[in-house]
Design an enzyme around this catalytic site. Sequence first.
Site, PDB file in Angstrom:
ATOM      1  N   LYS A   8     -59.860  17.313 -31.736  1.00 45.98           N
ATOM      2  CA  LYS A   8     -58.676  18.133 -31.531  1.00 45.98           C
ATOM      3  C   LYS A   8     -58.917  19.552 -32.027  1.00 45.98           C
ATOM      4  O   LYS A   8     -59.807  19.814 -32.847  1.00 45.98           O
ATOM      5  CB  LYS A   8     -57.457  17.542 -32.243  1.00 45.98           C
ATOM      6  CG  LYS A   8     -57.577  17.389 -33.766  1.00 45.98           C
ATOM      7  CD  LYS A   8     -57.281  18.641 -34.565  1.00 45.98           C
ATOM      8  CE  LYS A   8     -57.433  18.424 -36.063  1.00 45.98           C
ATOM      9  NZ  LYS A   8     -57.442  19.699 -36.830  1.00 45.98           N
ATOM     10  N   SER A  61     -60.419  10.980 -38.451  1.00 42.65           N
ATOM     11  CA  SER A  61     -59.144  10.461 -37.947  1.00 42.65           C
ATOM     12  C   SER A  61     -59.319   9.833 -36.576  1.00 42.65           C
ATOM     13  O   SER A  61     -58.736   8.785 -36.267  1.00 42.65           O
ATOM     14  CB  SER A  61     -58.114  11.595 -37.872  1.00 42.65           C
ATOM     15  OG  SER A  61     -57.832  12.106 -39.159  1.00 42.65           O
ATOM     16  N   ASP A  91     -53.539  13.142 -39.290  1.00 45.09           N
ATOM     17  CA  ASP A  91     -54.029  13.469 -37.952  1.00 45.09           C
ATOM     18  C   ASP A  91     -54.277  12.236 -37.080  1.00 45.09           C
ATOM     19  O   ASP A  91     -54.533  12.375 -35.878  1.00 45.09           O
ATOM     20  CB  ASP A  91     -55.339  14.260 -38.046  1.00 45.09           C
ATOM     21  CG  ASP A  91     -55.145  15.681 -38.546  1.00 45.09           C
ATOM     22  OD1 ASP A  91     -53.994  16.152 -38.564  1.00 45.09           O
ATOM     23  OD2 ASP A  91     -56.148  16.311 -38.922  1.00 45.09           O
ATOM     24  N   MET A 145     -61.920  19.050 -36.962  1.00 43.09           N
ATOM     25  CA  MET A 145     -61.620  18.591 -35.603  1.00 43.09           C
ATOM     26  C   MET A 145     -61.161  17.143 -35.579  1.00 43.09           C
ATOM     27  O   MET A 145     -61.119  16.509 -34.524  1.00 43.09           O
ATOM     28  CB  MET A 145     -62.837  18.781 -34.700  1.00 43.09           C
ATOM     29  CG  MET A 145     -63.270  20.238 -34.570  1.00 43.09           C
ATOM     30  SD  MET A 145     -64.571  20.486 -33.345  1.00 43.09           S
ATOM     31  CE  MET A 145     -63.632  20.282 -31.820  1.00 43.09           C
ATOM     32  N   ALA A 146     -60.806  16.613 -36.746  1.00 48.94           N
ATOM     33  CA  ALA A 146     -60.240  15.263 -36.886  1.00 48.94           C
ATOM     34  C   ALA A 146     -61.210  14.169 -36.470  1.00 48.94           C
ATOM     35  O   ALA A 146     -60.797  13.144 -35.933  1.00 48.94           O
ATOM     36  CB  ALA A 146     -58.927  15.141 -36.112  1.00 48.94           C
TER      37      ALA A 146
END
Length: 295
Positions: free
Chosen positions: A8, A102, A135, A98-99
Amino acid sequence: MTVRVPAKVNVQLAVGAARPDGFHDLANVFLAVSLFDEVTATPADALTVTCAGPDADQVPLDRTNLAARAAELLAARHGLAPDVHLHIAKNIPVAGGMAGGSADGAAALLACDALWGLDTPRAELLDICAELGSDVPFSLVGGAALGTGRGEVLTPVEAGTFHWVFAVADGGLSTPAVFREFDRLTEGTAVPAPEASPALLAALASGDPDALAATLANDLQPAAVSLRPRLADTLAAGTAEGALAALVSGSGPTTAFLVRDAESAAKVAAALEASGTCRATRVTSSPAPGATVLA
């Protein structure tokens, strides 16, 4: 079962003052991009995690990994033992804002749910995601969304197609450390309540890269640059070569460059790699779908 999950970028990250619980209220406009990890779940005698790909040596393989924690939480909800082998095919930068961690948690959750034939309701999966981290719910959902609370309360938003270049830095940045630096930099000032920008949401829906470039914002960027001053050189190198806008992605240290089209993306990526201000680049587009079962 193999699940593909996107990285993301936060096209807006508005951060409020620290709450009593240590978290911060956010207005976090997420956009999923076409840079993916894949997590494969297979039956095993015990919970194990392996990883391959760029920077795989930086990924924890114990139960601190969000993929492992996702398997444990899902299994506990259904009264099962979390006996599964999780293999992460890594492409999202590690500790890069940028996760990636997650994303792996969301992918493991969906992969285990499919492997174990649980058919867990979507709302319950999102609850588990929120328990895993702020996230993680967006990694499951993908597309474009406004995250409020600490980022876990999602409202879908419309988004046209946009082109991006990401510059991967040497080493990572700790998200808690970046928030602590944000608190230090804003100490003694009135931090406004975070709100999504109507102009940014309109630009995102329009698909107009010039309009979006004028509205990109990340309240954590000064903190990330304070901790990693060389990021300023990376941001300058991309904009000098024609990127419409540049910002630190989330808590960094990956930097994101909005470009007009795929041709511009290739030019900016080549210039960034030649500049010596980053370790590698990734060329992507958005939006991308959330966690998806492949097989």
